[in-house]
Design a protein around this motif. Structure first.
Motif, PDB file in Angstrom:
ATOM      1  N   ASP A 100       5.061   6.945   9.316  1.00 25.45           N
ATOM      2  CA  ASP A 100       4.441   8.269   9.240  1.00 25.45           C
ATOM      3  C   ASP A 100       4.725   8.877   7.869  1.00 25.45           C
ATOM      4  O   ASP A 100       5.802   9.419   7.632  1.00 25.45           O
ATOM      5  N   VAL A 101       3.760   8.773   6.954  1.00 23.95           N
ATOM      6  CA  VAL A 101       3.940   9.265   5.587  1.00 23.95           C
ATOM      7  C   VAL A 101       2.712  10.060   5.176  1.00 23.95           C
ATOM      8  O   VAL A 101       1.681  10.069   5.856  1.00 23.95           O
ATOM      9  N   ARG A 102       2.818  10.732   4.064  1.00 22.07           N
ATOM     10  CA  ARG A 102       1.679  11.464   3.514  1.00 22.07           C
ATOM     11  C   ARG A 102       0.553  10.505   3.140  1.00 22.07           C
ATOM     12  O   ARG A 102       0.794   9.351   2.790  1.00 22.07           O
ATOM     13  N   GLN A 103      -0.678  11.012   3.193  1.00 18.41           N
ATOM     14  CA  GLN A 103      -1.827  10.202   2.822  1.00 18.41           C
ATOM     15  C   GLN A 103      -1.715   9.729   1.373  1.00 18.41           C
ATOM     16  O   GLN A 103      -2.133   8.613   1.037  1.00 18.41           O
ATOM     17  N   GLU A 104      -1.137  10.568   0.499  1.00 20.95           N
ATOM     18  CA  GLU A 104      -0.989  10.163  -0.897  1.00 20.95           C
ATOM     19  C   GLU A 104      -0.093   8.932  -1.027  1.00 20.95           C
ATOM     20  O   GLU A 104      -0.302   8.089  -1.904  1.00 20.95           O
ATOM     21  N   CYS A 105       0.893   8.809  -0.151  1.00 15.59           N
ATOM     22  CA  CYS A 105       1.762   7.643  -0.173  1.00 15.59           C
ATOM     23  C   CYS A 105       1.000   6.394   0.259  1.00 15.59           C
ATOM     24  O   CYS A 105       1.192   5.318  -0.319  1.00 15.59           O
ATOM     25  N   ARG A 106       0.123   6.525   1.223  1.00 22.74           N
ATOM     26  CA  ARG A 106      -0.676   5.376   1.665  1.00 22.74           C
ATOM     27  C   ARG A 106      -1.600   4.903   0.539  1.00 22.74           C
ATOM     28  O   ARG A 106      -1.742   3.698   0.298  1.00 22.74           O
ATOM     29  N   ALA A 147       0.154  13.242  -7.354  1.00 19.69           N
ATOM     30  CA  ALA A 147       1.186  13.712  -6.439  1.00 19.69           C
ATOM     31  C   ALA A 147       2.158  14.656  -7.143  1.00 19.69           C
ATOM     32  O   ALA A 147       2.527  15.703  -6.599  1.00 19.69           O
ATOM     33  N   TYR A 157       2.470  18.483  -5.927  1.00 24.94           N
ATOM     34  CA  TYR A 157       3.653  18.868  -5.155  1.00 24.94           C
ATOM     35  C   TYR A 157       4.883  19.170  -6.009  1.00 24.94           C
ATOM     36  O   TYR A 157       5.860  19.711  -5.485  1.00 24.94           O
ATOM     37  N   GLU A 160       8.674  12.309  -0.869  1.00 23.10           N
ATOM     38  CA  GLU A 160       7.691  12.102   0.189  1.00 23.10           C
ATOM     39  C   GLU A 160       6.541  11.172  -0.186  1.00 23.10           C
ATOM     40  O   GLU A 160       5.759  10.797   0.684  1.00 23.10           O
ATOM     41  N   VAL A 161       6.439  10.807  -1.452  1.00 24.60           N
ATOM     42  CA  VAL A 161       5.377   9.881  -1.876  1.00 24.60           C
ATOM     43  C   VAL A 161       5.974   8.628  -2.523  1.00 24.60           C
ATOM     44  O   VAL A 161       5.704   7.502  -2.093  1.00 24.60           O
TER      45      VAL A 161
END
Length: 312
Positions: free
Chosen positions: A99-105, A126, A130, A138-139
């Motif tokens: 479960d991560v931020r969309q930017e990390c995906r 990112a 942020y 978080e990314v």
């Protein structure tokens, strides 16, 4: 031009953000493999329909598992039921992110494809959106940890992914850093950032350095594997307000060094100073040292370091 109802088509930039690729990649796939949009404006600007998006989503899924782009493009145009030959065993698959931020995906997909422009773009976006602290925690960190887990479970595979991602994380963090601030003789000393001897992982310290620059806190970055004697000499010469010691692995963490730095003094008799020592990194887990701080995360460390200079 085929007419479409409002909102039915995406611009290239919007689609790139949705897929986690760079606009350059989409244009390249259009030129090389014919994965272009069904709709173009009078100015020849690309407009991507839901059908176009479905094709490109298949393309991204296939390339992320290591299928060669030309073969992936043929399969993507043919539909999800198309059969493709599997790549050699060294091909990189998707990363276990949770479960991560969309930017990390998006960042992870770009890294697996070794798409350097997209990696750079995702990281820069990112940080811009942020700030360094949130972007790092978080990314960047979840993506780096996912690569590390894949590397550990896949032998020598994913080494190239980890190296490319680390390089661009470092590049973006250094670009974000401001020029080092001069020391004010009337203020507290700078923050010293150093890896313990034999420790080569510097990215977390680079994140701290970048954010301290944004906070206008003077810092001196010493980087990887600083010998104990050199670190002690730097403490005595600079009279730092704090020293951050980073250890990625338990094998490199040295409680004796941390105690030694915390006890190192400078200045004339009667007015000697000592640094606050902060321990960073998983190598220090489970270790409790009197008079030494171990922040729980980047934000707590930054608050502590900024607070020292606010009180000076």
């Amino acid at each position: 031009m085929t007419r479409q109802p409002p909102g039915a088509a995406l611009t290239t930039g919007a689609l790139a953000r949705r897929l986690g690729v760079s606009p350059t990649t989409l244009r390249s796939w259009d030129r090389r493999y014919g994965l272009g949009p069904a709709v173009r404006t009078d100015g020849r600007h690309r407009r991507w329909t839901p059908e176009d998006v479905a094709v490109l989503e298949r393309m991204c899924r296939l390339t992320s598992t290591g299928v060669p782009p030309a073969e992936a493009a043929r399969a993507a145009r043919a539909g999800t039921g198309a059969r493709v030959s599997r790549p050699p065993s060294r091909a990189a698959g998707p990363l276990p992110l949770g479960d991560v931020r969309q930017e990390c995906r998006g960042l992870a997909r770009a890294a697996v494809r070794l798409d350097a422009p997209a990696v750079e773009a995702r990281l820069s976006e990112a940080v811009e959106r942020y700030g360094v602290a949130v972007a790092w925690q978080e990314v960047m960190v979840p993506a780096l940890h996912a690569v590390g887990r894949k590397w550990a479970s896949s032998g020598d595979r994913y080494v190239e992914v980890e190296h490319l991602l680390s390089w661009h994380v470092s590049t973006v963090l250094r670009r974000r850093s401001r020029p080092p601030l001069p020391m004010d003789a009337t203020a507290r000393g700078p923050v010293l950032l150093a890896c313990v001897p034999d420790e080569q992982h510097t990215l977390a310290l680079e994140a701290v350095n970048a954010e301290l620059g944004q906070l206008r806190v003077p810092a001196r970055m010493f980087g990887a594997a600083v010998p104990a004697e050199a670190l002690t000499a730097a403490v005595r010469r600079l009279g730092p307000a704090a020293v951050v010691l980073w250890s990625q692995a338990r094998s490199t963490a040295s409680p004796a060094l941390a105690r030694h730095i915390a006890a190192t003094e400078w200045g004339p008799k009667g007015a000697r100073g000592r640094p606050l020592v902060l321990l960073g990194g998983p190598g220090w887990a489970g270790r409790s040292l009197p008079g030494v701080s171990r922040p729980t995360g980047l934000r707590e460390a930054l608050d502590t370091l900024a607070g020292l200079h606010e009180r000076s």
